[in-house]
Scaffold this motif. Structure first.
Motif, PDB file in Angstrom:
ATOM      1  N   PRO A 248       0.825  -1.207   0.000  1.00 46.62           N
ATOM      2  CA  PRO A 248       0.000   0.000   0.000  1.00 46.62           C
ATOM      3  C   PRO A 248       0.861   1.259   0.000  1.00 46.62           C
ATOM      4  O   PRO A 248       1.852   1.328   0.719  1.00 46.62           O
ATOM      5  N   MET A 249       0.500   2.221  -0.846  1.00 40.68           N
ATOM      6  CA  MET A 249       1.228   3.492  -0.881  1.00 40.68           C
ATOM      7  C   MET A 249       0.439   4.563  -0.150  1.00 40.68           C
ATOM      8  O   MET A 249       0.961   5.267   0.701  1.00 40.68           O
ATOM      9  N   LEU A 250      -0.814   4.664  -0.460  1.00 41.32           N
ATOM     10  CA  LEU A 250      -1.649   5.642   0.252  1.00 41.32           C
ATOM     11  C   LEU A 250      -2.828   4.918   0.867  1.00 41.32           C
ATOM     12  O   LEU A 250      -3.522   4.145   0.210  1.00 41.32           O
ATOM     13  N   GLN A 251      -3.029   5.179   2.150  1.00 42.68           N
ATOM     14  CA  GLN A 251      -4.216   4.652   2.805  1.00 42.68           C
ATOM     15  C   GLN A 251      -4.993   5.794   3.400  1.00 42.68           C
ATOM     16  O   GLN A 251      -4.443   6.629   4.119  1.00 42.68           O
ATOM     17  N   VAL A 252      -6.257   5.834   3.075  1.00 44.23           N
ATOM     18  CA  VAL A 252      -7.141   6.856   3.628  1.00 44.23           C
ATOM     19  C   VAL A 252      -8.155   6.112   4.465  1.00 44.23           C
ATOM     20  O   VAL A 252      -8.729   5.123   4.016  1.00 44.23           O
ATOM     21  N   ASP A 253      -8.328   6.557   5.692  1.00 43.95           N
ATOM     22  CA  ASP A 253      -9.217   5.833   6.579  1.00 43.95           C
ATOM     23  C   ASP A 253     -10.131   6.790   7.334  1.00 43.95           C
ATOM     24  O   ASP A 253      -9.652   7.711   7.993  1.00 43.95           O
ATOM     25  N   GLY A 254     -11.410   6.580   7.205  1.00 44.37           N
ATOM     26  CA  GLY A 254     -12.388   7.345   7.987  1.00 44.37           C
ATOM     27  C   GLY A 254     -12.314   8.842   7.784  1.00 44.37           C
ATOM     28  O   GLY A 254     -12.522   9.619   8.709  1.00 44.37           O
ATOM     29  N   LEU A 255     -12.029   9.261   6.566  1.00 49.42           N
ATOM     30  CA  LEU A 255     -11.859  10.688   6.295  1.00 49.42           C
ATOM     31  C   LEU A 255     -13.205  11.408   6.282  1.00 49.42           C
ATOM     32  O   LEU A 255     -14.111  11.045   5.536  1.00 49.42           O
ATOM     33  N   LYS A 256     -13.302  12.407   7.115  1.00 51.30           N
ATOM     34  CA  LYS A 256     -14.542  13.202   7.193  1.00 51.30           C
ATOM     35  C   LYS A 256     -14.187  14.669   7.061  1.00 51.30           C
ATOM     36  O   LYS A 256     -13.202  15.140   7.619  1.00 51.30           O
ATOM     37  N   LEU A 257     -15.033  15.375   6.322  1.00 48.03           N
ATOM     38  CA  LEU A 257     -14.796  16.804   6.169  1.00 48.03           C
ATOM     39  C   LEU A 257     -16.136  17.514   6.062  1.00 48.03           C
ATOM     40  O   LEU A 257     -17.010  17.099   5.313  1.00 48.03           O
ATOM     41  N   THR A 258     -16.289  18.556   6.840  1.00 47.07           N
ATOM     42  CA  THR A 258     -17.478  19.389   6.670  1.00 47.07           C
ATOM     43  C   THR A 258     -17.009  20.768   6.242  1.00 47.07           C
ATOM     44  O   THR A 258     -15.916  21.209   6.588  1.00 47.07           O
ATOM     45  N   ALA A 259     -17.839  21.417   5.458  1.00 45.79           N
ATOM     46  CA  ALA A 259     -17.493  22.761   5.009  1.00 45.79           C
ATOM     47  C   ALA A 259     -18.770  23.556   4.876  1.00 45.79           C
ATOM     48  O   ALA A 259     -19.821  22.996   4.556  1.00 45.79           O
ATOM     49  N   PRO A 260     -18.695  24.845   5.137  1.00 49.83           N
ATOM     50  CA  PRO A 260     -19.903  25.656   4.976  1.00 49.83           C
ATOM     51  C   PRO A 260     -20.235  25.828   3.499  1.00 49.83           C
ATOM     52  O   PRO A 260     -19.335  26.021   2.686  1.00 49.83           O
ATOM     53  N   ASP A 261     -21.515  25.733   3.156  1.00 52.26           N
ATOM     54  CA  ASP A 261     -21.894  25.970   1.764  1.00 52.26           C
ATOM     55  C   ASP A 261     -22.137  27.467   1.571  1.00 52.26           C
ATOM     56  O   ASP A 261     -21.812  28.274   2.432  1.00 52.26           O
ATOM     57  N   GLN A 262     -22.729  27.809   0.439  1.00 54.23           N
ATOM     58  CA  GLN A 262     -22.881  29.240   0.117  1.00 54.23           C
ATOM     59  C   GLN A 262     -23.717  29.989   1.155  1.00 54.23           C
ATOM     60  O   GLN A 262     -23.541  31.179   1.354  1.00 54.23           O
ATOM     61  N   ASP A 263     -24.646  29.285   1.789  1.00 59.55           N
ATOM     62  CA  ASP A 263     -25.488  29.963   2.770  1.00 59.55           C
ATOM     63  C   ASP A 263     -24.882  29.909   4.164  1.00 59.55           C
ATOM     64  O   ASP A 263     -25.516  30.330   5.130  1.00 59.55           O
ATOM     65  N   GLY A 264     -23.678  29.360   4.264  1.00 58.02           N
ATOM     66  CA  GLY A 264     -23.021  29.302   5.559  1.00 58.02           C
ATOM     67  C   GLY A 264     -23.459  28.125   6.406  1.00 58.02           C
ATOM     68  O   GLY A 264     -23.090  28.022   7.568  1.00 58.02           O
TER      69      GLY A 264
END
Lengths: 531, 377
Positions: A248-264
């Motif tokens: 394995p070269m790259l392992q991504v595990d349980g990646l979560k990301l939240t971001a505000p949309d246009q309305d915040g």
């Protein structure tokens, strides 16, 4: 409508020269040509956004000259742009009447007119819905309605299918046939040949800025058409032998990301992403744009801080390392938007060669730059990667898109990456450069490079990848084997219609929760793929 | 290789074209203004030139330009980052004030006293500028707004502290307030070439060194490359691994530190105290000078000299019956013209280069096809 001897000189890009096109009333006329052949420039001329340097345009036998889109509208010519020009926070009705309040007012009369047009052409547009609540296909219909509302009898559609999945493309084509049946003319710009053959009545081919011929869609094959378009044998993105290892070269595990949309409002853009890319493996991610692919790339590059999850590169946890360190550690990056993320447009090529690798050899020694070595290495990249430029002191902006991309690929490959993130590596690139970039990715993969490939070109994805995942609303919802899957099946999964492990319908076994395996035969072949 | 040299020469020509164009346009506008006020314009220009090149004028101009040059550099660092540091004005005054206060409190040998005052001034000015940097990064406050506000605050802070009984003394003869005079050891050296013309201030050496350092850091170091990258494209910088927020704060600090040098010629070479007559408004001149010099160390030098020349000759014009304000008009018009000319020339240059590249590639391609045709024939 008749265009004769249209010539447009334009800095840096292919100029139109001696273009002759005749479009008859009441048909769908397709204009095909590879990226950068000059289709869009031509349409801008026809729509009055640019003035030709030479040549004449005649509508219904009468010679005309457009100095702005308003003139074109008066003559009944309307354009549906590739990038929608809608105000998200307004309703469909408001968007349609915006700027044309004089026609039918903004109230009941306008609403009645919109409903009338919508019913007449089967557009199914609901006037009171907010545009932000509409999907891509619906927005496109609103754009078409907008143009019809202004009285257009000739519609120009610039790459209308680029943003659609195959099923939506079929619906669009049904709409186009309705328009044609009502006597309207449609000029359809595309480089997806399968689509062109299925919908067009006449085809004009543009190559290197000029018309090279017309074709009858009833008799010509995609292959012949493609060769007419490219002028030579076609490359294919197919990878032959597998070079996948189990390291394995790259392992991504349980990646979560939240971001505000246009309305915040905080929204989850990446939801529990897990994937592993091995040495020598190309992992392709399919998905309609805006489903989290860009965010995934930025999270892996360290440009966004995820809320949770672990990233491991070559056995080392890089979850918290800054972008520069990740690049030094061997992540190469071919960004989706090369103008925003990959180049300094007003800087010379040799400075662009330093960009992103300023701490690495040969660009610097200690804290000091080494311009002489960087320049020498730029010369090498220009030669090895066939970047067409008169020198390394010209600005990046003066190169064509394909040559800019070759420079970026050359730069990223020059630092022996362990992992290459290639986001739409051949978008907006001509066929020659495309083949070259594919070769380079294949070559590097053979030497043990791991590649994360994100692309909207399904043939590219299927052809290059060793393994495919489908991304939908921030989740990896399905996986597929590129050896057996078809673009249609992949397209259906991209709309969220199926999940789990996708298998080719012909193989019989449909597993997981795959529901939609209805495969339509209206091929969505692109220039790159063969049947 | 010849081809590259040609393109470089073109670029150099275009680079010079903008300021020259601007100055010429400004002169034309001024001539029109003079004509409109019923004065003969060429006479005025002649007076300016002949007076401006007298040797005492030359010394005055050099000394004045030293200060302007430092202010120009301070602003230019921001410009290279796409930051508009309007606050150089407040920063240099804060720096010079506290430099003067600290310098007045201690008496050390020159080699300690002078660096101490300079360092205090630079640190205070940098800290003042850093406030704007942190506000931008942390709270998204535009540095333009923040630095304008900080200028006002600086004015208030200094006038509060510059009072008898606080950090200043009252000169009962002239009714002015000033900080404790600096000891002789804090006086910077001067150079006299022509006794009648007065001495050239030694700080010009520091200004030149600052210019060299500016050039070296920006074009020869990794840090400078990162800084320029952020200035050209924040998104590309971020993708390339530059910590953009850190870079914003860092460059505001550097810009402020340079601003800390701006008040030093006046303090160490001239007044030796910070009084209520200490020169103000130099930060704004710095903006004009940086624009005029296109953020290039040599260009800024020329801009500073030009500005000082105009300053010097304005007095003499008044003496000759012209309105002094005319020079103000020239200066204002020059800045406007520079902004316009710079953009015009930049666009022209880019378009021209794109066209050239296109032409050369087309020529190369057609040459190739001709060769091919010949081979097959």
């Amino acid at each position: 409508m008749e265009l004769k001897g249209i010539t447009k000189r334009f800095p840096g890009v292919v100029a139109n020269h001696d273009i002759d096109i005749t479009v008859r009333r009441g048909i769908v006329h397709a204009l095909v040509g590879e990226n950068g052949a000059g289709k869009s420039t031509l349409m801008k001329i026809l729509y009055g956004m640019q003035k030709p340097d030479e040549g004449t345009i005649a509508v219904d036998g009468e010679q005309v000259s457009f100095s702005n889109p308003g003139d074109a509208i008066v003559r009944g010519i309307g354009m549906v742009h590739q990038h929608f020009m809608l105000a998200d926070n307004l309703t469909v009705l408001e968007n349609v009447v915006l700027g044309s309040e004089k026609l039918y007012g903004i109230g009941t009369k306008a609403r009645a007119k919109i409903t009338e047009i919508s019913d007449a052409y089967g557009l199914n547009v609901r006037p009171d819905v907010l545009v932000e609540d509409l999907g891509v296909a619906d927005r496109q219909r609103v754009e078409i309605l907008k143009v019809l509302y202004r009285g257009a009898r000739t519609l120009i559609l610039d790459e209308p299918t680029a943003v659609l999945v195959p099923q939506e493309v079929d619906a669009l084509f049904d709409n186009l046939r309705e328009l044609k049946a009502e006597g309207l003319t449609v000029i359809f710009i595309s480089h997806k040949l399968g689509e062109v053959l299925s919908v067009a009545d006449e085809i004009t081919v543009i190559r290197r800025g000029t018309t090279v011929g017309t074709a009858d869609p009833k008799t010509i094959t995609t292959k012949q058409l493609a060769e007419l378009m490219v002028g030579s044998e076609l490359p294919s993105p197919e990878t032959r032998e597998s070079t996948v290892t189990d390291v394995p070269m790259l392992q991504v595990d349980g990646l979560k990301l939240t971001a505000p949309d246009q309305d915040g409002v905080e929204r989850t853009v990446l939801d529990d992403i897990a994937l592993t890319i091995h040495k020598g493996e190309v992992l392709g991610i399919a998905g309609v744009e805006g489903n989290g692919q860009a965010e995934l790339v930025e999270a892996i590059m360290g440009m966004r801080a995820p809320d949770a999850g672990v990233l491991t590169l070559d056995g080392r946890d890089i979850s918290r390392t800054p972008t520069r360190k990740r690049r030094e550690d061997g992540i190469g990056y071919i960004p989706e938007d090369r103008h925003r993320h990959g180049l300094l447009l007003e800087a010379p090529l040799w400075e662009n060669r330093i960009l992103g690798h300023v701490t690495e050899k040969p660009n610097s020694k200690g804290a000091l730059l080494d311009p002489a070595a960087a320049r020498r290495d730029t010369e090498r990249i220009v030669a090895e990667y066939d970047v067409r430029t008169p020198g390394i002191d010209v600005t990046a902006a003066s190169l064509s898109g394909g040559n800019q991309q070759k420079l970026i690929v050359g730069r990223e490959m020059s630092h022996q990456p362990k992992l290459l993130i290639a986001a739409h590596p051949t978008r907006g690139v001509d066929v020659g450069a495309q083949a070259q970039i594919w070769d380079q990715i294949r070559e590097a993969r053979r030497e043990g490079l791991a590649v994360l490939l994100i692309s909207a070109d399904l043939d590219e994805l299927i052809g290059l990848s060793d393994c495919l995942r489908v991304m939908f609303r921030g989740r990896l919802v399905a996986d597929a084997d590129p050896a057996t899957i078809t673009p249609e099946e992949l397209g259906s999964a991209m709309t969220g219609a199926s999940s789990g492990h996708l298998e080719h319908a012909a193989a019989g076994a449909v597993t997981g929760t795959a529901r939609d395996t209805a495969v339509s035969d209206t091929a969505s072949d692109t220039a790159g793929g063969e049947d | 290789m010849k081809k590259f040299a040609k393109i470089d020469k073109d670029r150099l020509l275009l680079g010079i074209a903008a300021p020259v164009l601007a100055v010429v346009a400004a002169l034309v506008v001024t001539a029109l203004v003079l004509l409109a006020t019923g004065k003969e314009p060429f006479k005025a220009f002649q007076i300016m030139v002949s007076y401006g090149f007298k040797s005492d004028s030359q010394v005055f101009i050099l000394n004045e330009a030293t200060t302007y040059y430092l202010a120009g550099l301070a602003v230019a660092i921001g410009f290279r980052m796409n930051l508009f540091n309007i606050g150089v004005d407040g920063q240099y005054r804060m720096g010079a004030f506290f430099g003067a206060v600290v310098g007045g409190m201690v008496t050390l040998p020159s080699f300690l006293e002078i660096p101490l005052i300079i360092v205090v001034s630079m640190v205070v000015a940098a800290a003042w500028s850093a406030i704007a940097g942190f506000l931008k990064v942390g709270r998204g406050v535009s540095e333009v707004i923040a630095t304008i506000m900080l200028n006002s605050i600086a004015t208030a802070v200094i006038s509060y502290l510059l009072q008898p009984g606080r950090l200043a003394h009252l000169n009962s003869n002239t009714n002015s307030v000033y900080t404790t005079m600096l000891p002789k050891s804090a006086w910077f050296f001067t150079m006299t070439t022509n006794p009648a013309a007065g001495p050239i201030e030694g700080f010009i050496v520091i200004a030149v060194l600052a210019g060299v350092a500016y050039w070296f850091v920006l074009s020869r170091t990794r840090f400078g490359f990162d800084l320029r990258t952020v200035g050209q494209s924040e998104s590309a910088a971020e993708a390339s691994g530059v910590n953009v927020k850190k870079m914003i704060v860092t460059s505001m600090i550097i810009s402020g530190a340079l601003a800390g040098l701006v008040g030093m010629p006046a303090l160490l070479n001239e007044a030796h105290t910070y009084s209520d007559e200490f020169p103000t408004g130099i930060g704004f001149i710095g903006i004009a000078v940086a624009l005029l010099g296109r953020n290039h160390p040599v260009g800024i030098g020329i801009g500073a000299l030009l500005w000082a020349f105009l300053d010097r000759t304005s007095n003499w014009l008044e003496f000759n019956g012209y309105d002094k304000e005319i020079v103000g008009v020239i200066q204002g018009v020059i800045v406007l013209c520079v902004v316009i000319a710079y953009e015009v020339v930049r666009r022209y240059g880019l378009g021209r280069q794109q066209r050239k590249v296109g032409e050369e590639l087309a020529a190369a391609a057609s040459l190739k096809t001709v060769e091919k045709a010949e081979v097959t024939a």
